[in-house]
Every structure is written in C-alpha cells, then in structure tokens.
Design an enzyme around this catalytic site. Structure first.
Site, PDB file in Angstrom:
ATOM      1  N   ASP A 104      -9.111  -3.704  -5.986  1.00  0.00           N
ATOM      2  CA  ASP A 104      -8.563  -3.147  -4.749  1.00  0.00           C
ATOM      3  C   ASP A 104      -9.254  -1.821  -4.455  1.00  0.00           C
ATOM      4  OD1 ASP A 104      -6.880  -1.756  -2.846  1.00  0.00           O
ATOM      5  OD2 ASP A 104      -5.262  -3.133  -3.376  1.00  0.00           O
ATOM      6  N   HIS A 136      -7.604  -5.614  -0.589  1.00  0.00           N
ATOM      7  CA  HIS A 136      -6.467  -4.696  -0.648  1.00  0.00           C
ATOM      8  C   HIS A 136      -5.167  -5.452  -0.487  1.00  0.00           C
ATOM      9  CE1 HIS A 136      -4.171  -1.130  -0.352  1.00  0.00           C
ATOM     10  NE2 HIS A 136      -4.021  -1.116   0.961  1.00  0.00           N
ATOM     11  N   SER A 192       0.835  -1.199   0.000  1.00  0.00           N
ATOM     12  CA  SER A 192       0.000   0.000   0.000  1.00  0.00           C
ATOM     13  C   SER A 192       0.872   1.252   0.000  1.00  0.00           C
ATOM     14  CB  SER A 192      -0.953  -0.064   1.190  1.00  0.00           C
ATOM     15  OG  SER A 192      -2.067   0.758   1.003  1.00  0.00           O
TER      16      SER A 192
END
Length: 512
Positions: free
Chosen positions: A453, A481, A226
């Site tokens: 996502d 995610h 991320s």
C-alpha cells in the site's frame, strides 16, 4: 504534489473523481474513553438536545437514497459556541434477513466526502448481503463537502498553487514555495475562520456518536478506509462500550509524529512505484525503458528534472511542470488498474504532450472541468494541521531532513519532504498529539493492511492492530491502497463474515 499525501480509498475516486491524500496523525487532544460510554448511558446534559434530534429525510441522488442535516456543537467545550450543520445520507436495508443496524462508512481523506462515497459506491457497490442487512449511512465530517466546508483558494488561485515548484533548487525558489504555503494558510483563515479550529478528528468522532444516537443504534457499526481508520479508532477510544463491528481498512498508525508518517509514506510510494516499474519494463512500450527497475527510477527522475526546467504543453493554458507531473504519477500509484493509463500518459508527456498526466493530477486534486475545485485539499490541510504538530519548523529543518527522505525514495523523497512544510504556517495551533489507541473494552475490531500500500504502509496496520486491545490484523498481500472491494474474494469474504456474523478472521490470516 500537495501537503502530505491524501489518505483516501480508491473507491472515493470512483465516487467523486478524486484520488489520494496526505499522511495525517493524531486527534484533537489525546482521546480517552468517555465517562458515559455505556451503550445505554444518557448523554451529557449539554448534549441531550443533540442526541434527541429528529431528522427530516428527503429523497436525494440515485433511487433509494435519502438525505438530511444533523446538528452538532461547533465547540464541544463551549455550549454557547453554537451549532455546526452536518450532511447525512442513508440507504435503508433492503432485506432479506434481519436488519443488523446502521453501517456508517467513511472513505478517508481527511476531506473525502462520505456522502459521495455512499451514493457513488458503498450504497450500490458493497456486497448485496451487507446492504440487505444494514442501513448504509454516511455523514460528511465537519469542514468537508456539504458539512460547512473549509474554503481556502479560488479556482485560479488553486491552479497557481498546484504548479508551485515543490523541489526548490535555490533560496529564491524556496522563498516562492513558502510564500505559496503562507498564502494558502491565510486564504483558509480568511474564508473559514469560524470552523477552522473545530475540524479535528476527535470532534468528528464525537459527531459520529451523536448520529448513532439519532439513528437509534445502541452500538456503532463502521467501515472506515485510510484516514477513516484513524477516525474509527478514535471513536473506539472515546466510546469503547458503544463500539460495534469496526473494519479499519488501510490503517494509520496514530502513535507516529507527523515527520515519521511523512517519511513512512514516502517509502510507501517508493515501494508502489517499484511495483509499477517492475510491471512497466515487461512491456515494449514502457516509456521508462525495459532494462531494470533501477533504470526506470533513474529515467523518471531525469524526466521530472527536465520538466522542472521546461514544462510541456497540455492543450490548456496550464503546462505540465515537475509538480503536476509528480502528482499525476502519484495518483496512479493508488491502484494497479491505473498502471496502463500511467504508461500511456508518461509516453505522451515524454513526447511533448502533458495532457494525460495533467488529467491524473486534476483527479488527485478534485479539479472540476469548469476550473473550480472541491474542498478536499482544503479540508485535508485543516484536519491534518489541527490533529498534529507540524513536521518542520521551517525550510532549514526540511533541508536537514532531505537525506532521510531521499533515502526513503530517490524519486519522490525531495518533493515529499518539502510538501510536509505546509502545517508550519498554519493559522490554528495543533490541538492533537501522537498517541497510541488501545480502546480497552471495545468489541473485536478488524484492521486490514495491504503489503504494498503506497499511502498507508503495511507496518501501520500491524502497529494499530497491536495497539488496539481487541484488534485483529487481516493482511492482503498485494498492490494498491486498501483491500476491501478491490477484487480479493478472500478479503471480501473475511470482512463480510465479520460484518454479518461478528466472527473475526483467524489470527494471522493472509489473503493473496
């Protein structure tokens, strides 16, 4: 909701009981390749003492983990600025097989604790063959968790902040929202004035190179999820010749202005919600109806509107209003495994009991049982607002942008647009700007993108992979995610092979 959505991996949730994060953008000044980026080059004279540190390790956490504290310059531009202390943890390679080096991990955020991620997940949950040949290492970035954390609000103040109406219906509610955002910013300035100007992604990446030198590794091997992908890509841009095997999972696009990132993320959560709704309507107990995804979206929006007018009890002093309910729904979008819990929590809330959605919202904000909060949201805002100019100049600019956000998501668009107002009132001017990252001269870098996502839309991964001179895109066609360690043998095998052998996935490789 809070600020822009948090960009942190689900495994952070497993490790630290937190869930998401906001779209952030570029780093503190556009990074360029370091003039001394050769893996064996000596550090700049004013940094020699930092690279020469000898860490004192002590046992900590679960068996096998060690902790220490390293020093870095508070301000890299001013040698007289003093030091900042950063928390480091590691778990040595277990064998069998020849040790490859250290594998630095970061779960995202910004604001997620890398030490917690290491000790709660990566150091025990990453594949055994990876842990056998790498020392698993983490450093809490400056301003985060154990590394001189940014502090902003007390627990009671944060409780009030998370309940502020982020879909204002009139001028009075807009004023209350802007007051809350200004109070948040003033709280950060009051409690963290010294560190606040020095928590940029570029500075955190430079800290990582000091740690690489301390550990004795010629090159940095890294797995970032991320927001951690932006941190890793920034490192590769600064130190391309010191870049080893980098995995960037759930990638960000550093070339986007903040407003575009926020709007893309709004669309990402809409895509994730539609996947949830499509699954929900197949169940007889779906609280949003069983007819169509469109009806489910309409029913959720109506429920939020109802809560805006009349919050429901939760069994605590805090009631569940629209803001906390929206945050609870968003929290469950990060992983499809949370969908059954979300169905049950929505059912209870629609029957007048908001405890389930409140629990999901609390996990998002990392609220503890005693009413205190981890510093996740404080560090998140501090890094985001330093890394990129604000999305909006004020409430009028938000109002003008509302149609585009609501087009991106009829359910979440309005709230996401207003949440992006937070950096407008930040006390420390942004030092970063949107920019492409090429990292010319870096070793092959694997960029991973998940097609549905919510927090880091797939097109961001495609963009970053194309920007990087040595980037290779690995695609996971699925929900949730990030992708590594989340159940896809295809993804895990491809990444493990790269980490252990240095072999990148084939061009265009897609896993389902």
């Amino acid at each position: 909701m809070d600020t822009r959505r948090l960009l942190s991996t689900l495994a952070t949730t497993l490790a630290t009981a937190g869930l998401l994060i906001t779209g952030c953008t570029a780093g503190s000044s556009t990074p360029s390749a370091s003039a001394s980026a050769s893996p064996k080059a000596a550090p700049a004279a004013n940094l020699t003492s930092y690279y020469a540190q000898k860490l004192t390790w002590r046992s900590c956490g679960a068996p096998g983990f060690e902790c220490s504290t390293m020093k870095a310059p508070l301000d890299y531009a001013k040698s007289s600025s003093g030091d900042i202390k950063l928390a480091v943890s590691r778990k040595k390679a277990t064998g069998p097989g020849k040790r490859i080096g250290s594998l630095l991990v970061n779960p995202g955020g910004p604001g997620g604790s890398a030490v917690d991620y290491l000790q709660g997940y990566a150091g025990i949950g990453y594949p055994a063959q990876v842990r056998a040949r790498y020392d698993m290492v983490a450093v809490d970035p400056r301003g985060v968790a154990r590394s001189e954390p940014v502090e902003c609000l007390t627990g009671k103040e944060m409780d009030a902040y998370t309940q502020v109406d982020q879909t204002p219906d009139d001028a009075g509610e807009t004023t209350l929202l802007t007051i809350a955002l200004k109070d948040f910013a003033r709280g950060c300035e009051k409690r963290s004035a010294t560190v606040l100007p020095h928590v940029s992604t570029v500075e955190a990446a430079r800290d990582m190179d000091i740690l690489r030198g301390i550990l004795g590794d010629e090159k940095l091997h890294y797995l970032g999820a991320s927001y951690g992908t932006f941190l890793g890509a920034t490192y590769a841009q600064l130190f391309p010749n010191r870049t080893g095997r980098l995995v960037l999972d759930g990638a960000m696009d550093p070339s986007l202005p903040a407003i575009d990132m926020n709007r893309d993320q709004t669309a990402g959560f809409e895509t994730a919600f539609q996947s949830f709704a499509a699954d929900c309507i197949k169940h007889e107990d779906c609280p949003l109806g069983t007819t169509s995804v469109a009806d489910a979206s309409t029913n959720l929006k109506k429920f939020f509107t109802t809560l805006d007018a009349k919050p429901v009890p939760t069994g605590q002093s805090r009631k569940l209003g629209e803001s906390l309910a929206t945050t609870g729904v968003i929290a469950a979008m990060y992983d499809e495994a949370a969908w059954p819990e979300l169905r049950a929590s929505l059912t209870r809330a629609m029957d007048g009991d908001g405890a389930g959605l409140l629990s999901l919202a609390d996990s998002y904000y990392e609220r503890q049982e005693n009413g205190s909060y981890a510093n996740l949201m404080f560090a998140n805002a501090a890094v985001n607002c330093l890394d990129s100019p604000p999305s909006f100049t004020g409430p009028d600019a938000v109002t003008a942008a509302l149609p585009s956000f609501e087009k991106a998501s009829p359910v979440f668009g309005e709230g996401f647009a207003w949440a992006a107002l937070n950096c407008t009132y930040w006390p420390t001017p942004a030092t970063g700007r949107p920019h492409s990252i090429e990292a010319k001269g870096a070793a092959p870098i694997v960029v991973v993108g998940t097609t549905r996502d919510p927090a880091t839309p797939y097109k961001w991964a495609k963009s970053l992979a194309s920007q990087l001179d040595s980037g290779t895109l690995l695609t996971y066609e699925g929900d949730g995610h990030t992708a590594y360690g989340r159940g896809s043998d295809c993804i895990d095998t491809a990444i493990n092979t790269y980490l252990l052998e240095g072999t990148v996935p084939s061009t265009g490789k897609t896993c389902r």
